[in-house]
Design a protein around this motif. Structure first.
Motif, PDB file in Angstrom:
ATOM      1  N   ARG A  15       0.851  -1.167   0.000  1.00 40.24           N
ATOM      2  CA  ARG A  15       0.000   0.000   0.000  1.00 40.24           C
ATOM      3  C   ARG A  15       0.891   1.223   0.000  1.00 40.24           C
ATOM      4  N   GLU A  16       0.381   2.319  -0.505  1.00 39.13           N
ATOM      5  CA  GLU A  16       1.177   3.545  -0.583  1.00 39.13           C
ATOM      6  C   GLU A  16       1.024   4.354   0.687  1.00 39.13           C
ATOM      7  N   VAL A  17       2.154   4.761   1.253  1.00 35.95           N
ATOM      8  CA  VAL A  17       2.153   5.562   2.470  1.00 35.95           C
ATOM      9  C   VAL A  17       3.096   6.748   2.283  1.00 35.95           C
ATOM     10  N   THR A  18       2.923   7.755   3.107  1.00 34.88           N
ATOM     11  CA  THR A  18       3.881   8.854   3.159  1.00 34.88           C
ATOM     12  C   THR A  18       5.055   8.400   4.001  1.00 34.88           C
ATOM     13  N   LEU A  19       6.233   8.382   3.414  1.00 32.52           N
ATOM     14  CA  LEU A  19       7.390   7.803   4.085  1.00 32.52           C
ATOM     15  C   LEU A  19       8.470   8.839   4.381  1.00 32.52           C
ATOM     16  N   TRP A  20       8.959   9.509   3.337  1.00 38.85           N
ATOM     17  CA  TRP A  20      10.079  10.444   3.514  1.00 38.85           C
ATOM     18  C   TRP A  20       9.564  11.865   3.693  1.00 38.85           C
ATOM     19  N   ASP A  21       9.951  12.499   4.783  1.00 36.56           N
ATOM     20  CA  ASP A  21       9.497  13.855   5.079  1.00 36.56           C
ATOM     21  C   ASP A  21      10.213  14.870   4.186  1.00 36.56           C
ATOM     22  N   PRO A  22       9.651  16.079   4.038  1.00 38.56           N
ATOM     23  CA  PRO A  22      10.247  17.085   3.143  1.00 38.56           C
ATOM     24  C   PRO A  22      11.679  17.464   3.514  1.00 38.56           C
ATOM     25  N   PHE A  23      11.989  17.507   4.802  1.00 38.50           N
ATOM     26  CA  PHE A  23      13.343  17.882   5.213  1.00 38.50           C
ATOM     27  C   PHE A  23      14.360  16.819   4.802  1.00 38.50           C
ATOM     28  N   PHE A 182      15.215  -1.871 -12.748  1.00 41.32           N
ATOM     29  CA  PHE A 182      15.058  -2.746 -13.911  1.00 41.32           C
ATOM     30  C   PHE A 182      15.002  -4.226 -13.563  1.00 41.32           C
ATOM     31  N   TRP A 183      15.580  -4.641 -12.439  1.00 40.22           N
ATOM     32  CA  TRP A 183      15.519  -6.054 -12.069  1.00 40.22           C
ATOM     33  C   TRP A 183      14.368  -6.320 -11.104  1.00 40.22           C
ATOM     34  N   LYS A 184      14.301  -5.523 -10.044  1.00 42.57           N
ATOM     35  CA  LYS A 184      13.265  -5.761  -9.049  1.00 42.57           C
ATOM     36  C   LYS A 184      11.984  -4.970  -9.331  1.00 42.57           C
ATOM     37  N   ARG A 185      12.017  -4.143 -10.378  1.00 38.77           N
ATOM     38  CA  ARG A 185      10.843  -3.352 -10.776  1.00 38.77           C
ATOM     39  C   ARG A 185      10.341  -2.469  -9.635  1.00 38.77           C
ATOM     40  N   GLU A 186      11.286  -1.836  -8.964  1.00 38.84           N
ATOM     41  CA  GLU A 186      10.955  -0.959  -7.844  1.00 38.84           C
ATOM     42  C   GLU A 186      11.650   0.386  -8.044  1.00 38.84           C
ATOM     43  N   ASP A 187      10.870   1.438  -8.107  1.00 37.77           N
ATOM     44  CA  ASP A 187      11.397   2.780  -8.326  1.00 37.77           C
ATOM     45  C   ASP A 187      11.757   3.407  -6.982  1.00 37.77           C
ATOM     46  N   LEU A 188      13.047   3.630  -6.750  1.00 38.30           N
ATOM     47  CA  LEU A 188      13.493   4.230  -5.499  1.00 38.30           C
ATOM     48  C   LEU A 188      13.676   5.738  -5.608  1.00 38.30           C
ATOM     49  N   VAL A 189      13.620   6.267  -6.825  1.00 39.70           N
ATOM     50  CA  VAL A 189      13.819   7.698  -7.028  1.00 39.70           C
ATOM     51  C   VAL A 189      12.533   8.470  -6.738  1.00 39.70           C
ATOM     52  N   ARG A 190      11.417   7.990  -7.272  1.00 38.69           N
ATOM     53  CA  ARG A 190      10.149   8.688  -7.104  1.00 38.69           C
ATOM     54  C   ARG A 190       9.798   8.934  -5.631  1.00 38.69           C
ATOM     55  N   PRO A 191       9.940   7.939  -4.731  1.00 36.34           N
ATOM     56  CA  PRO A 191       9.616   8.208  -3.327  1.00 36.34           C
ATOM     57  C   PRO A 191      10.469   9.317  -2.718  1.00 36.34           C
ATOM     58  N   MET A 192      11.721   9.452  -3.193  1.00 30.26           N
ATOM     59  CA  MET A 192      12.566  10.500  -2.648  1.00 30.26           C
ATOM     60  C   MET A 192      12.206  11.870  -3.240  1.00 30.26           C
ATOM     61  N   LEU A 193      11.373  11.869  -4.267  1.00 33.85           N
ATOM     62  CA  LEU A 193      10.856  13.115  -4.833  1.00 33.85           C
ATOM     63  C   LEU A 193       9.504  13.478  -4.231  1.00 33.85           C
ATOM     64  N   THR A 194       8.630  12.488  -4.108  1.00 34.00           N
ATOM     65  CA  THR A 194       7.264  12.747  -3.647  1.00 34.00           C
ATOM     66  C   THR A 194       7.065  12.478  -2.160  1.00 34.00           C
ATOM     67  N   GLY A 195       7.923  11.642  -1.593  1.00 31.84           N
ATOM     68  CA  GLY A 195       7.774  11.255  -0.189  1.00 31.84           C
ATOM     69  C   GLY A 195       6.895  10.042   0.011  1.00 31.84           C
ATOM     70  N   ARG A 196       6.241   9.572  -1.049  1.00 31.46           N
ATOM     71  CA  ARG A 196       5.312   8.451  -0.928  1.00 31.46           C
ATOM     72  C   ARG A 196       5.906   7.197  -1.578  1.00 31.46           C
ATOM     73  N   LYS A 197       5.633   6.039  -0.951  1.00 31.43           N
ATOM     74  CA  LYS A 197       6.227   4.790  -1.400  1.00 31.43           C
ATOM     75  C   LYS A 197       5.277   3.631  -1.160  1.00 31.43           C
ATOM     76  N   GLN A 198       5.345   2.664  -2.033  1.00 28.62           N
ATOM     77  CA  GLN A 198       4.610   1.412  -1.828  1.00 28.62           C
ATOM     78  C   GLN A 198       5.362   0.559  -0.814  1.00 28.62           C
ATOM     79  N   VAL A 199       4.689   0.215   0.287  1.00 27.64           N
ATOM     80  CA  VAL A 199       5.324  -0.592   1.333  1.00 27.64           C
ATOM     81  C   VAL A 199       4.409  -1.773   1.675  1.00 27.64           C
ATOM     82  N   ARG A 200       4.989  -2.735   2.368  1.00 25.97           N
ATOM     83  CA  ARG A 200       4.230  -3.900   2.831  1.00 25.97           C
ATOM     84  C   ARG A 200       4.416  -4.015   4.331  1.00 25.97           C
ATOM     85  N   ASP A 201       3.318  -4.226   5.062  1.00 25.11           N
ATOM     86  CA  ASP A 201       3.421  -4.412   6.515  1.00 25.11           C
ATOM     87  C   ASP A 201       4.259  -5.651   6.811  1.00 25.11           C
ATOM     88  N   ARG A 202       5.079  -5.551   7.857  1.00 24.44           N
ATOM     89  CA  ARG A 202       5.962  -6.667   8.233  1.00 24.44           C
ATOM     90  C   ARG A 202       5.799  -6.968   9.714  1.00 24.44           C
TER      91      ARG A 202
END
Length: 202
Positions: A15-23, A182-202
């Motif tokens: 699910r998508e959550v707000t992860l990285w704060d603006p600072f 390209f291998w794991k099909r996971e974009d790590l750049v976009r979350p550091m731009l928007t602050g939001r990321k797809q995560v899974r509860d653990r």
């Protein structure tokens, strides 16, 4: 901080959550810009490295901010949130080559090591820059007078070695981002731009 799963959500479903704060995001991109600029000025800039020094001062300030934010910032930014032991790192490595996103809620255990390595390398780099004395009477570090002549002379070589080490760490960082994209099909750049990321509860 990831919110608890609702009762109508599948536990462990991404699910998508707000992860990285603006600072933290501002720190990340500012550090990238000034580290790259400082490295380029050190390698190809003018003989008088005034701009190189000012970039180093900015990097120093950013590192101090990150150290403080690692203790008082939002949960995902705190060192206690992402620093894990050898068992967690080994467990993450076992699934690193699976062709699916990790959906990790923050820095994964392996990524945490890269964060610490980069921060430590940059801290060492700015320290050696502050005490370096290349004997050209121009580019003397502002704190060179506080250490022994032999130390400030050796700091020049340490600073040059550190520049190469930082370059390697940056290239590895970019390579890992491309691997995830390209291998794991996971974009790590976009979350550091928007602050939001797809995560899974653990």
């Amino acid at each position: 901080m990831p919110r608890p799963a609702r009762c109508d959500e599948k536990v462990g479903a991404p699910r998508e959550v707000t992860l990285w704060d603006p600072f933290l995001r501002g720190f990340h991109w500012s550090l990238a810009v000034f580290v790259i600029l400082s490295w380029c000025l050190g390698q190809f800039g003018p003989a008088q490295m005034t701009l190189h020094f000012w970039c180093g001062y900015v990097v120093t300030g950013l590192l101090i901010f990150r150290l403080i934010w690692g203790f008082v910032g939002p949960a995902p930014a705190r060192f206690s949130h992402f620093l894990r032991g050898p068992a967690a790192i080994a467990g993450y490595l076992r699934g690193i080559f699976m062709r699916e996103p990790s959906y990790w809620p923050g820095h994964n255990p392996l990524g945490a090591l890269s964060v610490i390595a980069m921060l430590a390398a940059l801290a060492a780099q700015v320290t050696t820059g502050l005490i370096s004395d290349p004997d050209d009477f121009i580019n003397v570090g502002p704190l060179a007078g506080l250490v022994e002549p032999a130390t400030r002379s050796r700091a020049v070589g340490w600073h040059e070695f550190g520049a190469n080490l930082v370059l390697v760490l940056v290239l590895v960082h970019v390579a890992v981002i491309l691997f995830y994209r390209f291998w794991k099909r996971e974009d790590l750049v976009r979350p550091m731009l928007t602050g939001r990321k797809q995560v899974r509860d653990r």
